[in-house]
Write a protein that holds these residues in place. Structure first.
Motif, short mmCIF file in Angstrom:
data_model
loop_
_atom_site.label_atom_id
_atom_site.label_comp_id
_atom_site.label_asym_id
_atom_site.label_seq_id
_atom_site.Cartn_x
_atom_site.Cartn_y
_atom_site.Cartn_z
N ARG A 360 0.85 -1.15 -0.16
CA ARG A 360 0.24 -0.20 0.03
C ARG A 360 0.86 1.10 -0.06
O ARG A 360 1.80 1.26 0.78
CB ARG A 360 -0.99 0.04 1.21
N TYR A 361 0.26 2.34 -0.73
CA TYR A 361 1.04 3.54 -0.73
C TYR A 361 0.35 4.49 -0.05
O TYR A 361 1.07 5.45 0.28
CB TYR A 361 1.26 4.15 -2.43
N ASP A 362 -0.96 4.63 0.16
CA ASP A 362 -1.85 5.64 0.67
C ASP A 362 -1.40 6.41 1.84
O ASP A 362 -1.29 7.62 1.98
CB ASP A 362 -3.23 5.05 1.11
N MET A 363 -0.38 5.70 2.87
CA MET A 363 0.11 6.31 4.13
C MET A 363 1.45 6.40 3.78
O MET A 363 2.33 6.46 4.79
CB MET A 363 -0.53 5.73 5.20
N LYS A 364 2.12 6.19 2.88
CA LYS A 364 3.62 6.21 2.28
C LYS A 364 4.39 4.95 2.95
O LYS A 364 5.36 5.33 3.23
CB LYS A 364 4.18 7.67 2.77
N GLU A 365 3.54 3.90 3.18
CA GLU A 365 4.17 2.94 3.81
C GLU A 365 5.30 2.19 3.08
O GLU A 365 6.42 1.47 4.03
CB GLU A 365 3.19 1.82 4.04
N ILE A 366 5.52 2.26 1.78
CA ILE A 366 6.53 1.60 1.09
C ILE A 366 7.74 2.52 0.92
O ILE A 366 8.59 1.96 0.26
CB ILE A 366 5.98 1.03 -0.17
N GLY A 367 7.62 3.70 1.26
CA GLY A 367 8.90 4.27 1.32
C GLY A 367 9.63 4.87 -0.07
O GLY A 367 10.66 5.14 -0.34
N ILE A 368 8.54 4.90 -0.99
CA ILE A 368 8.95 5.34 -2.51
C ILE A 368 8.02 6.56 -2.95
O ILE A 368 6.86 6.61 -2.45
CB ILE A 368 8.71 4.22 -3.63
N SER A 369 8.66 7.63 -3.34
CA SER A 369 7.99 8.73 -3.57
C SER A 369 7.13 8.69 -4.85
O SER A 369 7.05 7.79 -5.60
CB SER A 369 8.91 9.91 -4.06
N LEU A 370 5.94 9.51 -4.75
CA LEU A 370 4.76 9.39 -6.05
C LEU A 370 5.58 9.59 -7.32
O LEU A 370 5.28 8.93 -8.10
CB LEU A 370 3.71 10.37 -5.58
N GLU A 371 6.52 10.44 -7.19
CA GLU A 371 7.28 10.86 -8.48
C GLU A 371 7.85 9.70 -9.05
O GLU A 371 7.78 9.16 -10.30
CB GLU A 371 8.29 11.87 -8.15
N GLU A 372 8.52 8.72 -8.11
CA GLU A 372 9.33 7.62 -8.52
C GLU A 372 8.24 6.53 -8.92
O GLU A 372 8.51 5.73 -9.92
CB GLU A 372 10.18 7.15 -7.23
N LEU A 373 6.99 6.57 -8.04
CA LEU A 373 6.10 5.46 -8.57
C LEU A 373 5.49 5.62 -9.77
O LEU A 373 5.24 4.75 -10.34
CB LEU A 373 5.10 5.64 -7.31
N SER A 374 5.45 6.88 -10.18
CA SER A 374 4.73 7.30 -11.49
C SER A 374 5.40 6.69 -12.46
O SER A 374 5.10 6.41 -13.75
CB SER A 374 4.39 8.63 -11.51
N LYS A 375 6.79 6.40 -12.42
CA LYS A 375 7.77 5.92 -13.43
C LYS A 375 7.80 4.31 -13.59
O LYS A 375 8.20 4.05 -14.50
CB LYS A 375 9.10 6.47 -13.22
N LEU A 376 7.19 3.61 -12.63
CA LEU A 376 7.26 2.19 -12.61
C LEU A 376 6.09 1.52 -13.15
O LEU A 376 4.96 1.88 -12.84
CB LEU A 376 7.23 1.93 -11.24
N ASP A 377 6.47 0.60 -13.85
CA ASP A 377 5.37 -0.04 -14.73
C ASP A 377 4.22 -0.85 -13.75
O ASP A 377 3.14 -1.07 -14.11
CB ASP A 377 5.82 -1.12 -15.75
#
Length: 495
Positions: A360-377
């Motif tokens: 889950r990303y909603d509460m930033k649990e995974i430690g990856i920024s939204l900017e970086e996540l948007s680049k991941l397939d």
């Protein structure tokens, strides 16, 4: 042994339900154990039972929200919120000497150098293994009461003050401790497991065993034999034995026991049993999902998966589950040695010190920024195109090499090889240890405060809304050297 016994049999002539005798329960357990032992006897031993606990006495630091006595700093009202790591002076290293600990949802177990377990936190389910209702103990107000918003009241004295667990055998060496939300357990050097507390399920209280609702004092669990490791979820616990076979016990409504649990036979899950996993060298658990690492270094997962916290890219939707152990393909060949999880996210650590996260990303649990996540397939988006989760294990590039990891319900922690703690995730409860934060912590951030600045942190743990660490002080030369190294690393991220 003090226990609340579940009344299930038909009432007798006096209208009261007869209780199964302890001898009957022992006979059933012995029968099940004999069958399991014979069934697995042909397998070779591949894991060793720890012969002794950790040996270094530690300074214990706590932080987060302690409204249910989670921090163990005593009953004073000003201990309910600790925004940065604070030394727990009730557990002095030179006198008590804590060498290991395990963090549950709202309580902590700590093993000392003298083979004694200390406990603190909420005791509604008997998880502290001692009586906290003795005369003179201040009571916490009912959280449902109309005047329960009095934040200035003191905590229950006996729950908020660390004290020894009662009733453990004196002739056995305790080597490890484990804690779920509502149950506590310890592993002995002979492979025996003792436990106390209970399990909960979706409908409320599930029970401890089929005829015990709440076990108030430590009890030997016969079905756990020759156990080498324990892994605790929210309301289930796994045990790995010397043969490399995994046993599961507790609530299995989200398939966290690795098998289907029918509602009409739900109480059968209150007997630890194996479910087909063999050749396993390590286990781990999230709150409603679980993991196993095979001898050939494959990582398996099962359980609740609606945010991809199992690392399996199937059925990423509400209520989705992985019904039986499946391999996490993206962790193959990574040399994973430790894996754990929170409610909806997971963290894995490799032998090279790399940390991988997913879920889950909603509460930033995974430690990856939204900017970086948007680049991941592999990032998963909802119907509105908003990124909600990452079901693909992904290496954290903003974190130095690590030696330990921990996951709370919605926050994460990692200890670097140099003994620094980095945290990220949900910040409102102060469990990330970074003081007042306007927003959740999107990327790993180093905890830097006076209490821990000169310590090499060795052990870390995370609960529902709090965290615990243990470490040893460094000399000034080592402090200066590691400060230079971490500042150089952090500067490299800015370039």
């Amino acid at each position: 042994m003090v226990a609340l016994v579940r009344k299930r049999a038909a009432p007798d002539s006096n209208g009261s339900a007869p209780k199964r005798s302890t001898s009957s329960r022992a006979k059933r357990s012995k029968s099940r154990l004999s069958f399991a032992t014979q069934k697995l006897s042909h397998l070779p031993d591949i894991n060793k039972i720890p012969s002794e606990p950790n040996s270094k006495p530690l300074d214990i630091f706590v932080w987060g929200t302690g409204s249910m006595c989670e921090l163990g700093l005593g009953p004073a009202a000003n201990t309910k919120e600790v925004k940065r790591p604070r030394l727990n002076t009730l557990l002095p290293k030179d006198k008590v000497g804590i060498v290991d600990f395990a963090v549950g949802g709202m309580h902590t177990l700590a093993l000392d150098k003298n083979n004694q377990i200390w406990s603190w936190g909420g005791n509604d389910s008997g998880v502290l293994g001692r009586d906290t209702n003795k005369e003179g103990a201040e009571k916490l107000k009912d959280i449902d009461a109309s005047d329960s918003d009095d934040d200035d009241g003191d905590l229950n004295v006996l729950e908020s003050t660390p004290a020894p667990v009662e009733g453990l055998p004196k002739d056995l060496t305790i080597v490890r401790v484990a804690a779920t939300d509502n149950l506590s357990a310890c592993l002995m050097s002979n492979g025996d497991v003792y436990a106390w507390g209970t399990f909960r399920c979706n409908e409320g209280l599930l029970g401890f065993m089929d005829d015990i609702l709440i076990q108030k004092t430590p009890m030997k669990i016969p079905e756990f034999e020759n156990i080498t490791q324990l892994a605790a979820g929210k309301d289930h616990i796994l045990g790995l034995n010397t043969k490399g076979v995994v046993f599961a016990w507790g609530n299995g409504q989200q398939y966290q026991l690795g098998r289907r649990i029918l509602e009409r036979t739900r109480l059968k899950s209150l007997v630890p049993r194996e479910f087909g996993l063999k050749n396993i060298k390590a286990i781990g658990s999230g709150e409603f999902h679980a993991f196993a690492i095979t001898t050939d270094e494959r990582v398996l997962s099962w359980g609740l998966n609606q945010y991809g916290q199992c690392g399996i890219e199937i059925d990423i939707e509400d209520g989705a589950v992985v019904s039986k152990p499946m391999e996490i393909k993206e962790l193959a060949g990574k040399g994973i040695v430790s894996i754990t999880g929170g409610e909806h996210h997971s963290i894995a650590l490799s032998k090279d010190g790399d940390v991988y996260t997913f879920g889950r990303y909603d509460m930033k649990e995974i430690g990856i920024s939204l900017e970086e996540l948007s680049k991941l397939d592999g990032a998963y988006k909802d119907a509105h195109g908003k990124i909600r989760s990452l079901p693909v294990p992904t290496k954290l590039t903003t974190l130095p090499k690590a030696k330990a990891i921990a996951a709370g319900s919605h926050h994460s922690l990692a200890v670097t090889n140099d003994g620094y703690v980095f945290s990220w995730g949900f910040a409102d409860t102060y469990a990330v240890g970074l003081g007042n934060c306007e927003d959740d912590i999107e990327k790993p951030k180093r905890i830097d405060n006076t209490a821990t600045r000169d310590h090499d942190i060795l052990i870390i743990g995370a609960g529902g809304q709090f965290s615990v660490s243990g470490g040893i002080p460094l000399d000034s030369k080592d402090v200066d050297a590691r400060t230079d190294r971490i500042e150089e690393f952090e500067e490299s991220l800015e370039n």
